[in-house]
Design a protein around this motif. Structure first.
Motif, PDB file in Angstrom:
ATOM      1  N   GLN A  15      36.748  35.603  32.649  1.00  9.81           N
ATOM      2  CA  GLN A  15      37.821  34.758  33.162  1.00  9.81           C
ATOM      3  C   GLN A  15      37.353  33.737  34.201  1.00  9.81           C
ATOM      4  O   GLN A  15      37.653  32.546  34.079  1.00  9.81           O
ATOM      5  CB  GLN A  15      38.945  35.633  33.722  1.00  9.81           C
TER       6      GLN A  15
ATOM      7  N   TRP B 130      43.552  39.955  31.869  1.00  2.00           N
ATOM      8  CA  TRP B 130      42.422  40.507  32.618  1.00  2.00           C
ATOM      9  C   TRP B 130      42.108  41.936  32.188  1.00  2.00           C
ATOM     10  O   TRP B 130      40.966  42.365  32.223  1.00  2.00           O
ATOM     11  CB  TRP B 130      42.750  40.506  34.113  1.00  2.00           C
TER      12      TRP B 130
ATOM     13  N   ARG C  61      37.804  29.793  33.371  1.00  2.00           N
ATOM     14  CA  ARG C  61      38.971  29.183  34.023  1.00  2.00           C
ATOM     15  C   ARG C  61      38.701  27.776  34.543  1.00  2.00           C
ATOM     16  O   ARG C  61      39.515  26.850  34.302  1.00  2.00           O
ATOM     17  CB  ARG C  61      39.473  30.095  35.145  1.00  2.00           C
TER      18      ARG C  61
ATOM     19  N   THR D  37      42.397  31.766  29.136  1.00  2.23           N
ATOM     20  CA  THR D  37      42.636  32.310  30.466  1.00  2.23           C
ATOM     21  C   THR D  37      44.089  32.087  30.845  1.00  2.23           C
ATOM     22  O   THR D  37      44.761  31.205  30.311  1.00  2.23           O
ATOM     23  CB  THR D  37      41.737  31.648  31.528  1.00  2.23           C
TER      24      THR D  37
END
Length: 265
Positions: A61, A227, A65, A220
């Protein structure tokens, strides 16, 4: 020069991709330990430790991101769109060739979003750019698969154009600009994965094309589900994709193919 850099990039990526590199480090460390070299524990711990952390934590992530957030979509969709450029990378040539049906991978939104845009904008042209990114190309190019898919989805053939020679993002930009020859004042959208958009926009700008980013295929988000729910193979794949983009940005900047190290709106 282009042939050399294409081949080198393909060959170098195999040992550099994080999953492969971690396994190679682990095997190297174990081999050194077996030969009585105590310092072999460090590469072994590095390789095994990385895979263990990735299994426990969503390391993909934070890698993805910043790439995905760099070029947001316009707040308002343009009222008039002259054309849509779609980058290859979302189709599976060999599966399509084997099974006879257009096969898509995890970046399928690159292929579906343009169809929706075409329905909302009957004035727009649709241009796909992509040949094959494999060192051992098959009978079908990515453009062949895209054409088959979009015809099946009802896109009129007279509204579509295909660039079949490109093997990477740099060639996508240069070859498509030559084919399309956009006129000043025209509005063209660039459709590709959000994480791939910074490098794509830098390359298209360097080629001389001021095009509007239209990112898709986000991986993301803000929710904890993204997550926590992704499996280890998915996390590894996404981490490798993000790592490849960061390396690609650096390499393209060093080669003068992008207008900035980390292109921005």
């Amino acid at each position: 020069m282009q042939d050399v850099t294409f081949v080198i990039s393909k060959l170098l990526w195999w040992p550099l991709r994080p999953g492969t590199a971690a396994i190679l480090l682990g095997l190297l460390g174990l081999a050194l330990l077996w030969r009585g070299r105590r310092w072999g524990r460090w590469p072994a711990l590095a390789g095994i430790g990385f895979l263990g952390l990735l299994a426990l934590l969503p390391l993909d992530q934070p890698v993805l991101r910043p790439l995905e957030d760099r070029f947001p979509r316009p707040a308002v969709e343009p009222a008039h769109i002259d054309g849509i450029v779609v980058l290859g990378g979302a189709v599976e040539q060999r599966l399509t060739e084997t099974r006879g049906l257009p096969a898509l991978n995890g970046a399928a939104e690159r292929m579906t979003e343009p169809v929706a845009l075409m329905r909302r904008h009957p004035e727009a042209r649709l241009v796909f750019t992509g040949g094959t990114a494999s060192l051992a190309p098959g009978a079908l190019s990515e453009a062949d698969v895209a054409r088959q898919l979009w015809l099946d989805l009802g896109v009129p053939p007279e509204r579509m154009s295909f660039e079949r020679e490109s093997r990477n993002t740099h060639e996508n930009a240069v070859n498509t600009l030559r084919v399309v020859q956009p006129k000043p004042g025209e509005t063209w959208l660039l459709v590709t994965s959000a994480s791939h958009m910074p490098r794509s926009m830098g390359v298209f700008r360097q080629a001389g094309w001021r095009i509007t980013a239209w990112p898709v295929n986000y991986r993301t988000g803000a929710g904890s589900g993204l997550w926590l729910e992704a499996s280890f193979p998915v996390r590894l794949q996404e981490f490798e994709w993000g790592t490849r983009e960061w390396l690609g940005l650096l390499a393209y900047w060093l080669m003068g193919r992008t207008d900035a190290l980390f292109p921005a709106p």
